[in-house]
Design an enzyme around this catalytic site. Sequence first.
Site, mmCIF file in Angstrom:
data_model
loop_
_atom_site.group_PDB
_atom_site.id
_atom_site.type_symbol
_atom_site.label_atom_id
_atom_site.label_comp_id
_atom_site.label_asym_id
_atom_site.label_seq_id
_atom_site.Cartn_x
_atom_site.Cartn_y
_atom_site.Cartn_z
ATOM 1 N N HIS A 68 0.847 -1.210 0.000
ATOM 2 C CA HIS A 68 0.000 0.000 0.000
ATOM 3 C C HIS A 68 0.873 1.247 0.000
ATOM 4 O O HIS A 68 2.080 1.169 0.205
ATOM 5 C CB HIS A 68 -1.005 -0.015 1.154
ATOM 6 C CG HIS A 68 -0.414 0.093 2.533
ATOM 7 N ND1 HIS A 68 0.410 -0.870 3.082
ATOM 8 C CD2 HIS A 68 -0.528 1.054 3.487
ATOM 9 C CE1 HIS A 68 0.761 -0.506 4.300
ATOM 10 N NE2 HIS A 68 0.218 0.661 4.582
ATOM 11 N N HIS A 113 1.319 3.995 1.870
ATOM 12 C CA HIS A 113 1.835 4.774 2.999
ATOM 13 C C HIS A 113 3.360 4.902 2.951
ATOM 14 O O HIS A 113 4.067 3.953 2.606
ATOM 15 C CB HIS A 113 1.411 4.151 4.333
ATOM 16 C CG HIS A 113 -0.027 4.405 4.656
ATOM 17 N ND1 HIS A 113 -0.743 3.646 5.549
ATOM 18 C CD2 HIS A 113 -0.882 5.351 4.195
ATOM 19 C CE1 HIS A 113 -1.978 4.110 5.628
ATOM 20 N NE2 HIS A 113 -2.098 5.146 4.812
ATOM 21 N N ASP A 115 5.629 4.879 5.179
ATOM 22 C CA ASP A 115 6.440 3.935 5.955
ATOM 23 C C ASP A 115 6.516 2.551 5.286
ATOM 24 O O ASP A 115 7.114 1.631 5.847
ATOM 25 C CB ASP A 115 5.937 3.836 7.408
ATOM 26 C CG ASP A 115 4.568 3.205 7.527
ATOM 27 O OD1 ASP A 115 3.642 3.629 6.816
ATOM 28 O OD2 ASP A 115 4.404 2.282 8.349
ATOM 29 N N HIS A 116 5.932 2.433 4.087
ATOM 30 C CA HIS A 116 6.062 1.190 3.315
ATOM 31 C C HIS A 116 6.691 1.438 1.944
ATOM 32 O O HIS A 116 6.941 0.484 1.205
ATOM 33 C CB HIS A 116 4.692 0.520 3.148
ATOM 34 C CG HIS A 116 4.110 0.092 4.465
ATOM 35 N ND1 HIS A 116 4.069 -1.210 4.878
ATOM 36 C CD2 HIS A 116 3.610 0.829 5.487
ATOM 37 C CE1 HIS A 116 3.558 -1.266 6.100
ATOM 38 N NE2 HIS A 116 3.266 -0.038 6.495
ATOM 39 N N HIS A 119 -7.551 -0.544 5.328
ATOM 40 C CA HIS A 119 -6.502 0.322 5.900
ATOM 41 C C HIS A 119 -6.244 1.455 4.906
ATOM 42 O O HIS A 119 -6.288 2.635 5.253
ATOM 43 C CB HIS A 119 -5.250 -0.510 6.158
ATOM 44 C CG HIS A 119 -4.075 0.272 6.654
ATOM 45 N ND1 HIS A 119 -4.049 0.883 7.883
ATOM 46 C CD2 HIS A 119 -2.885 0.557 6.069
ATOM 47 C CE1 HIS A 119 -2.878 1.505 8.037
ATOM 48 N NE2 HIS A 119 -2.159 1.320 6.950
ATOM 49 N N ASP A 133 -0.392 -3.849 6.187
ATOM 50 C CA ASP A 133 -1.050 -3.317 7.384
ATOM 51 C C ASP A 133 -2.517 -3.722 7.453
ATOM 52 O O ASP A 133 -3.343 -3.011 8.036
ATOM 53 C CB ASP A 133 -0.940 -1.785 7.426
ATOM 54 C CG ASP A 133 0.463 -1.312 7.781
ATOM 55 O OD1 ASP A 133 1.344 -2.153 8.047
ATOM 56 O OD2 ASP A 133 0.674 -0.078 7.784
ATOM 57 N N HIS A 168 4.138 -4.449 10.824
ATOM 58 C CA HIS A 168 4.612 -3.826 12.072
ATOM 59 C C HIS A 168 4.740 -4.822 13.218
ATOM 60 O O HIS A 168 3.974 -5.778 13.304
ATOM 61 C CB HIS A 168 3.649 -2.706 12.518
ATOM 62 C CG HIS A 168 3.622 -1.540 11.594
ATOM 63 N ND1 HIS A 168 4.428 -0.444 11.747
ATOM 64 C CD2 HIS A 168 2.885 -1.304 10.474
ATOM 65 C CE1 HIS A 168 4.193 0.430 10.774
ATOM 66 N NE2 HIS A 168 3.257 -0.063 9.983
HETATM 67 FE FE FE Z 1 2.503 0.926 8.200
HETATM 68 ZN ZN ZN Z 2 -0.002 1.713 6.542
#
Ligand code: FE
Ligand code: ZN
Length: 255
Positions: A56, A58, A60-61, A114, A133, A171
Amino acid sequence: MPAQTDLFLCLKDNFGVLLHDPQSGATAAIDAPEAAPIEAALQKNGWRLTDILVTHHHADHTQGIGALKEHHHCRVVAPRDEAKRIAHVDETVGEGDIVRVGSLESRVIDTPGHTAGHISYFFPADKLAFVGDTLFSIGCGRVIEGNAEMMWNSLLKLRALPDETRFYCGHEYTEANIRFAKTVEPGNKALAARAQEVANLTAAHRFTIPATIGAEKAANPFLRADDPEVARAVGLAGSPAWKVFAEVRERKNRS
Ligand code: FE
Ligand code: ZN
């Protein structure tokens, strides 16, 4: 030959994971939270990065993609419905598409909720799933772009994978998830057993994943919203499962 994996931390609590095909030498990073630890893991194993499979959009990915691609000229595969929000994408995929990493073969599962276009990758031969996530051990992602019914249906698709499937999530949240899950199902024996297992893993400085879908089904309240016990526990006996799921998710958000 079975796939090999290497799991490590990125950023604060993101998991980085490499998937290696010993037959062809191909190696994929599942998401790219941070380039440096991914490079370090490649080096440690002597693997060459050929693919990045994105779950996805985001940051942080995805924020490591640019540097990794520049260095390795790897292929970047990303969810079709989020490709516009992700830089350096080569190939876009959705439900039912086949994504290969060397001779390893995965099937894409749409798992929105998400984010609206979130996808997961399931490798049936090795019974490995990379779920981003959407599903965490004893938890699930926050419902940010979708709605509760959408997220519940995504979790049902992951729950339907073979029990022996080992899943890798985005995570390391397992300990906090267990503390919350016990407030929902204090009497769940599978949850108590998982709590003990996680305490042992943590004491040994080991990661708490991968977990199996079979074990998770018995202990994760977010996968159990259609169990009358869980519905009763949140005061929603007789309600549709997605409403029970929504209430459990709400309680977690407030916890
Ligand atoms: Fe994440
Ligand atoms: Zn995420």
